[in-house]
Scaffold this active site. Structure first.
Site, short mmCIF file in Angstrom:
data_model
loop_
_atom_site.label_atom_id
_atom_site.label_comp_id
_atom_site.label_asym_id
_atom_site.label_seq_id
_atom_site.Cartn_x
_atom_site.Cartn_y
_atom_site.Cartn_z
N GLY A 20 11.04 8.27 -12.86
CA GLY A 20 10.30 9.40 -13.43
C GLY A 20 9.29 9.07 -14.52
CB ILE A 56 8.59 12.32 5.04
CG1 ILE A 56 8.26 10.85 4.70
CG2 ILE A 56 7.42 13.00 5.76
CD1 ILE A 56 7.88 10.01 5.88
CG ASN A 84 2.59 11.47 -2.98
OD1 ASN A 84 3.52 11.34 -3.78
ND2 ASN A 84 2.29 10.54 -2.09
CG HIS A 91 0.06 5.81 -1.88
ND1 HIS A 91 1.29 5.67 -1.28
CD2 HIS A 91 -0.70 4.77 -1.44
CE1 HIS A 91 1.27 4.59 -0.52
NE2 HIS A 91 0.09 4.02 -0.59
CD GLU A 97 1.44 4.90 -9.83
OE1 GLU A 97 2.32 5.78 -9.87
OE2 GLU A 97 1.62 3.79 -9.28
C1 GRF Z 1 5.03 5.35 -8.35
O1 GRF Z 1 4.59 4.03 -8.16
C2 GRF Z 1 4.28 6.27 -7.44
O2 GRF Z 1 2.98 5.85 -7.18
C3 GRF Z 1 5.09 6.24 -6.17
O3 GRF Z 1 6.42 6.16 -6.62
C4 GRF Z 1 6.45 5.57 -7.90
C5 GRF Z 1 7.19 6.52 -8.80
O4 GRF Z 1 7.40 5.97 -10.08
N1 GRF Z 1 4.83 7.39 -5.34
P1 GRF Z 1 8.00 6.87 -11.24
O5 GRF Z 1 9.34 7.40 -10.76
O6 GRF Z 1 7.03 7.97 -11.51
O7 GRF Z 1 8.15 5.94 -12.40
#
Ligand code: GRF
Length: 216
Positions: free
Chosen positions: A28, A108, A123, A125, A190
């Site tokens: 998270g 999914i 989402n 990625h 991210e």
């Molecule tokens: C992240 O790398 C995201 O891009 C992918 O899953 C991972 C989740 O990481 N979809 P976190 O649980 O938010 O630390």
């Protein structure tokens, strides 16, 4: 000044705040970045619920620390994926959720879910889509020898990592990168672009036309 208006919509300084539902299966850190952006007033919304398919997900603990409602929903208690998704949708509806945010959610979504929340599911990625959809993509990027990877926030459609792209950020792949070192640098980005995409959605600034997302 915060008021409750009919339904469960919040109004803060005359702005209607969106209700966000987060689905997370793991640690998270993206959830944490979104919570912090909300605390800093960057997003016109609040997280109304965090739902997980994993009772041990650290994402649930993070949410609890901020007094956000959480639900663990055990997949084993349902006949099939659609029934499972129906339960999740029911929980999201109870909270009047406007935007569903997948933050490291490892299941999914079924077409049922996607139709109910069409153009309202995001989402993140950890690659530059459409390159490297699926799992273990930082490892794939290192092994393939690409010079640039990155991260993508996109709306979710029926395919795997195939929906309209909202934001992307490129990250250089260095000669000595490992899966872990690249994942770490991508994750940092991210945490920037996911809250930003949610901010734009909350401000009503994302316009979807076919495959393209325009920012007003
Ligand atoms: C992240 O790398 C995201 O891009 C992918 O899953 C991972 C989740 O990481 N979809 P976190 O649980 O938010 O630390």
């Amino acid at each position: 000044m915060t008021n409750l208006v009919p339904g469960t919509k919040f109004v803060v300084e005359e702005k209607v705040m969106i209700n966000i539902g987060v689905l997370a299966s793991g640690r998270g850190t993206n959830l944490q970045a979104i919570i912090e952006a909300i605390e800093e007033g960057k997003i016109e919304g609040r997280i109304s619920i965090v739902i997980s398919d994993n009772c041990d997900a650290f994402a649930l603990k993070r949410a609890e620390q901020y007094n956000i409602d959480t639900r663990y929903i055990n997949f084993k208690e349902f006949k099939n994926r659609e029934d499972y998704d129906k339960k999740i949708v029911e929980c999201l509806k109870e909270k009047d959720v406007d935007l569903v945010v997948l933050a490291g959610y490892m299941k999914i979504l079924t077409p049922y879910f996607i139709i109910v929340y069409k153009n309202k599911i995001m989402n993140i990625h950890p690659a530059l889509l459409p390159s490297f959809p699926g799992l273990h993509v930082q490892r794939q990027a290192v092994e393939y020898g690409v010079k640039v990877s990155g991260c993508t926030v996109h709306f979710v459609d029926e395919g795997v990592d195939s929906g309209p792209i909202i934001l992307q950020k490129a990250v250089e792949v260095k000669d000595d990168d490992t899966e872990e070192s690249l994942a770490k640098r991508i994750l940092k980005e991210e945490h920037q672009i996911y809250p930003r995409a949610i901010q734009l959605f909350s401000q009503g600034r994302l316009i979807i036309k076919g495959r393209k997302v325009f920012i007003k």
